[in-house]
Design an enzyme around this catalytic site. Structure first.
Site, PDB file in Angstrom:
ATOM      1  N   ASP A  13       0.920  -0.846  -0.455  1.00 21.21           N
ATOM      2  CA  ASP A  13       0.128   0.440  -0.003  1.00 21.21           C
ATOM      3  C   ASP A  13       0.513   1.097  -0.107  1.00 21.21           C
ATOM      4  OD1 ASP A  13      -2.539  -1.524   0.545  1.00 21.21           O
ATOM      5  OD2 ASP A  13      -1.939  -2.168   2.427  1.00 21.21           O
ATOM      6  N   GLU A  14       2.150   1.422  -0.863  1.00 22.10           N
ATOM      7  CA  GLU A  14       3.494   2.259  -0.474  1.00 22.10           C
ATOM      8  C   GLU A  14       2.604   3.306  -1.880  1.00 22.10           C
ATOM      9  OE1 GLU A  14       3.584  -0.713  -0.795  1.00 22.10           O
ATOM     10  OE2 GLU A  14       5.186  -1.487   0.113  1.00 22.10           O
ATOM     11  N   LYS A  16       2.232   2.465  -4.885  1.00 18.05           N
ATOM     12  CA  LYS A  16       2.585   1.143  -6.261  1.00 18.05           C
ATOM     13  C   LYS A  16       1.966   1.651  -7.593  1.00 18.05           C
ATOM     14  CE  LYS A  16       3.774  -2.628  -4.579  1.00 18.05           C
ATOM     15  NZ  LYS A  16       3.001  -1.948  -2.867  1.00 18.05           N
ATOM     16  N   LYS A  18      -0.259   4.206  -8.067  1.00 16.24           N
ATOM     17  CA  LYS A  18      -0.132   5.678  -8.602  1.00 16.24           C
ATOM     18  C   LYS A  18       1.712   5.493  -9.758  1.00 16.24           C
ATOM     19  CE  LYS A  18       0.761   9.920  -8.387  1.00 16.24           C
ATOM     20  NZ  LYS A  18       0.453  10.946  -8.147  1.00 16.24           N
ATOM     21  N   ASN A  38      -4.651 -10.694  -3.262  1.00 15.86           N
ATOM     22  CA  ASN A  38      -4.678  -9.937  -2.297  1.00 15.86           C
ATOM     23  C   ASN A  38      -4.817  -8.930  -2.695  1.00 15.86           C
ATOM     24  OD1 ASN A  38      -2.333 -11.122  -3.392  1.00 15.86           O
ATOM     25  ND2 ASN A  38      -0.928 -11.793  -1.546  1.00 15.86           N
ATOM     26  N   GLY A  40      -3.499  -4.542  -4.336  1.00 21.47           N
ATOM     27  CA  GLY A  40      -4.723  -3.849  -4.885  1.00 21.47           C
ATOM     28  C   GLY A  40      -4.853  -2.452  -5.602  1.00 21.47           C
ATOM     29  N   HIS A  41      -4.967  -2.107  -6.183  1.00 20.80           N
ATOM     30  CA  HIS A  41      -4.587  -0.703  -6.933  1.00 20.80           C
ATOM     31  C   HIS A  41      -5.229   0.202  -7.110  1.00 20.80           C
ATOM     32  CE1 HIS A  41      -0.112  -2.457  -8.091  1.00 20.80           C
ATOM     33  NE2 HIS A  41      -0.064  -2.852  -6.823  1.00 20.80           N
ATOM     34  N   GLN A 223       2.641  -5.535  -2.542  1.00 17.73           N
ATOM     35  CA  GLN A 223       2.923  -5.700  -1.595  1.00 17.73           C
ATOM     36  C   GLN A 223       3.733  -5.116  -1.479  1.00 17.73           C
ATOM     37  OE1 GLN A 223       1.719  -9.767  -3.457  1.00 17.73           O
ATOM     38  NE2 GLN A 223      -0.431  -8.724  -2.560  1.00 17.73           N
ATOM     39  N   THR A 238       3.242 -12.253   3.564  1.00 19.09           N
ATOM     40  CA  THR A 238       2.204 -13.040   1.989  1.00 19.09           C
ATOM     41  C   THR A 238       3.272 -13.908   2.000  1.00 19.09           C
ATOM     42  OG1 THR A 238       0.575 -12.494   0.656  1.00 19.09           O
ATOM     43  CG2 THR A 238       2.761 -11.325   0.237  1.00 19.09           C
ATOM     44  N   THR A 299      -7.877  -4.122  -0.609  1.00 20.99           N
ATOM     45  CA  THR A 299      -9.243  -5.573  -1.495  1.00 20.99           C
ATOM     46  C   THR A 299     -10.083  -5.459  -0.474  1.00 20.99           C
ATOM     47  OG1 THR A 299      -6.724  -5.825  -2.499  1.00 20.99           O
ATOM     48  CG2 THR A 299      -8.364  -7.087  -1.077  1.00 20.99           C
ATOM     49  N   ARG A 304      -6.164   1.075   7.697  1.00 22.08           N
ATOM     50  CA  ARG A 304      -4.650   0.329   8.109  1.00 22.08           C
ATOM     51  C   ARG A 304      -3.882   1.244   9.315  1.00 22.08           C
ATOM     52  NH1 ARG A 304      -4.245   2.686   1.552  1.00 22.08           N
ATOM     53  NH2 ARG A 304      -4.501   0.805   0.793  1.00 22.08           N
ATOM     54  N   SER A 412       5.408  11.770  -5.131  1.00 25.49           N
ATOM     55  CA  SER A 412       4.150  12.007  -5.284  1.00 25.49           C
ATOM     56  C   SER A 412       3.466  12.703  -5.308  1.00 25.49           C
ATOM     57  CB  SER A 412       3.528  10.277  -4.691  1.00 25.49           C
ATOM     58  OG  SER A 412       1.887  11.006  -5.792  1.00 25.49           O
ATOM     59  N   VAL A 413       2.593  13.638  -4.864  1.00 29.13           N
ATOM     60  CA  VAL A 413       1.748  14.891  -3.712  1.00 29.13           C
ATOM     61  C   VAL A 413       0.191  14.471  -3.994  1.00 29.13           C
ATOM     62  CG1 VAL A 413       3.584  16.146  -3.190  1.00 29.13           C
ATOM     63  CG2 VAL A 413       2.470  17.003  -5.699  1.00 29.13           C
TER      64      VAL A 413
HETATM   65  P1  IMP Z   1      -2.525 -12.813   2.419  1.00 27.60           P
HETATM   66  O1  IMP Z   1      -1.202 -12.525   1.301  1.00 27.60           O
HETATM   67  O2  IMP Z   1      -3.890 -12.987   1.976  1.00 27.60           O
HETATM   68  O3  IMP Z   1      -2.267 -14.050   2.937  1.00 27.60           O
HETATM   69  O4  IMP Z   1      -2.070 -12.044   3.805  1.00 27.60           O
HETATM   70  C1  IMP Z   1      -0.891 -12.144   4.764  1.00 27.60           C
HETATM   71  C2  IMP Z   1      -0.804 -10.329   4.873  1.00 27.60           C
HETATM   72  O5  IMP Z   1      -0.119 -10.208   3.809  1.00 27.60           O
HETATM   73  C3  IMP Z   1      -1.251  -9.901   5.339  1.00 27.60           C
HETATM   74  O6  IMP Z   1      -1.093  -9.356   6.643  1.00 27.60           O
HETATM   75  C4  IMP Z   1      -2.214  -9.191   4.588  1.00 27.60           C
HETATM   76  O7  IMP Z   1      -2.876  -7.950   5.349  1.00 27.60           O
HETATM   77  C5  IMP Z   1      -0.684  -8.695   3.743  1.00 27.60           C
HETATM   78  N1  IMP Z   1      -1.431  -8.092   2.392  1.00 27.60           N
HETATM   79  C6  IMP Z   1      -1.358  -9.066   1.429  1.00 27.60           C
HETATM   80  N2  IMP Z   1      -1.272  -8.200  -0.017  1.00 27.60           N
HETATM   81  C7  IMP Z   1      -1.574  -6.508   1.119  1.00 27.60           C
HETATM   82  C8  IMP Z   1      -1.374  -5.639   0.230  1.00 27.60           C
HETATM   83  O8  IMP Z   1      -1.149  -5.525  -1.448  1.00 27.60           O
HETATM   84  N3  IMP Z   1      -1.333  -4.846   1.032  1.00 27.60           N
HETATM   85  C9  IMP Z   1      -0.832  -4.586   1.903  1.00 27.60           C
HETATM   86  N4  IMP Z   1      -0.914  -5.863   2.714  1.00 27.60           N
HETATM   87  C10 IMP Z   1      -0.991  -6.963   2.215  1.00 27.60           C
END
Ligand code: IMP
Length: 427
Positions: A13-14, A16, A18, A38, A40-41, A223, A238, A299, A304, A412-413
């Protein structure tokens, strides 16, 4: 003429999406090489918001070839929904290619994800419950179903029957859960196979050919480094390799083909899911940053966790990814805060650590050592040149550079493509 990798330096969620969207304009090929839905952009183009989970955000440019490579795990239902979503919004998806070697997330994977998390109780990982971990477990256990399998009815039927027998055994005996019906699953996934057939190809060959032709190839990490199964905060990670090395394995290209690696860092830190987070803010300042930054998962919608920037984490990300530079995102979210903190070291049992600790136990118990910097009053969303940023914002960026040892290459602003200050050419 180059191949570059963009990775997250924190817990995902940095921003990326964007940064990758911004760079995709110059890319011929954009490759997604690990993770699954897992991720989400969120990408905002001329006030239109696009939320993507599997398809590389390069798809929003008309000529970019987009690849979902072998290292990704694909839930075909989600992929087809995403394709339909894009088409309904006028995006041409014909430029999508999917590796026949990518593994398929099956319904028993999501089921096992939920059951595992339930069983872990207060030791839960806080997964996205999308079946990602169990899908990678099956890949490693050599009982996975691959995209290519869905295109071969006879072989697929045999393999599914064998795998499902074992899954049903475990589900019914260990968890007292209703078994899955093999015929129903076979019909459903065979139909998915037919629906994605036109996109399936040998993507390693395609990506290597593009690099050899001198095209610009962008590897889009999902991620973040701290969620990497090897280098992250295990076991709160993950199940794939979000760090830069994952691009080589996950796309079938040799490391010698990759020219540069850039890390994306939010100007503060967030984390979804459980696990240690030394700079976490549980007070009103954290709440304020969460609200201004709309820090809720793309997602899962989960709020957060929010904290100050952790330069020890960033230095570690520079090391394990071999970063060439850092893109700092969401600097505007810090507008108006009277002062800002950066963790430049940790205290652990009376000792000062300047390097990221080697064990999870140490990391769990470290206390951040902060430096405090002055904030800035003016909103910076409309700034397009570094020299137009308030002095204190430039000092903040300068302090990050000094703390991590690589240059800040982009700032990025805001959410829009145009809200970007590139400081050098990244390709
Ligand atoms: P999983 O990838 O669903 O198995 O989750 C494992 C860990 O990674 C959990 O802490 C999730 O919240 C985190 N995670 C997985 N995908 C993302 C992502 O795209 N952004 C932020 N955290 C993620």
């Amino acid at each position: 003429m180059s191949a570059i990798v963009v990775v997250g330096t924190q817990w995902g969620d940095e921003g990326k999406g964007k940064v990758i969207d911004f760079l995709s304009e110059q890319a011929d090929v954009v490759v997604r090489h690990q993770g699954g839905n897992n991720a989400g952009h969120t990408v905002v183009v001329h006030d239109r918001e696009f939320k993507l989970h599997l398809v590389p955000s390069g798809i929003l440019y008309p000529d970019t070839l987009c690849v979902i490579a072998n290292g990704v795990v694909i839930d075909p239902k989600v992929l087809l929904e995403e394709i339909a979503y894009l088409e309904a919004r006028g995006v041409d998806v014909k430029r999508l290619r999917i590796s026949s070697k990518a593994h398929v997330v099956m319904p028993y994977h999501s089921k096992m994800d939920a059951l595992n998390e339930e069983r872990r109780g207060d030791q839960k990982i806080g997964t996205t419950l999308r079946g990602i971990g169990p899908a990678y477990m099956d890949k490693a256990a050599r009982v996975g179903i691959r995209v290519g399998d869905l295109l071969h009815p006879g072989e697929f039927r045999d393999r599914l029957a064998r795998v499902l027998e074992e899954k049903n055994h475990v589900l019914s005996r260990a968890y007292a859960v209703e078994p899955f019906d093999v015929d129903e699953m076979y019909d459903t996934f065979l139909a998915y196979g037919q629906a994605i057939k036109a996109y399936v190809s040998d993507t390693s060959r395609l990506v290597n050919a593009a690099i050899d032709r001198g095209q610009r190839v962008l590897f889009e990490g999902a991620q973040g480094t701290m969620l990497d199964i090897d280098h992250g905060t295990y076991p709160f990670v993950t199940s794939s390799h979000p760090s830069a090395g994952g691009a080589a394995i996950g796309a079938g290209v040799g490391p010698t083909k990759i020219d540069r690696v850039y890390g994306v860092a939010k100007a503060y830190t967030t984390r979804v899911g459980d696990g240690p987070f030394p700079t976490e803010l549980t007070d009103a300042v954290g709440e304020d940053i969460r609200t201004r930054g709309h820090e809720f998962g793309t997602t899962t919608g989960r709020p957060r966790r929010v904290g100050w920037l952790d330069a020890v984490v960033l230095r570690y990300a520079v090391r394990v990814n071999g970063l060439s530079g850092i893109a700092v995102t969401r600097l505007d979210v810090l507008d108006g805060l009277p002062s800002l903190k950066i963790a430049t070291a940790y205290e652990y049992q009376g000792a000062r650590l300047t390097e990221f600790p080697d064990t999870s136990w140490q990391f769990r118990d470290v206390v951040p050592v902060y430096e405090t910097l002055p904030g800035w009053d003016q909103p910076i969303g409309s700034v397009r040149r570094l020299e137009d940023l308030p002095l204190n914002a430039r000092l903040y960026l300068g302090r990050i550079e000094k703390a991590v040892g690589v240059p800040v290459v982009l700032v990025s602003v805001g959410r829009e493509r145009s809200h970007t200050i590139p400081l050098q050419s990244l390709f």
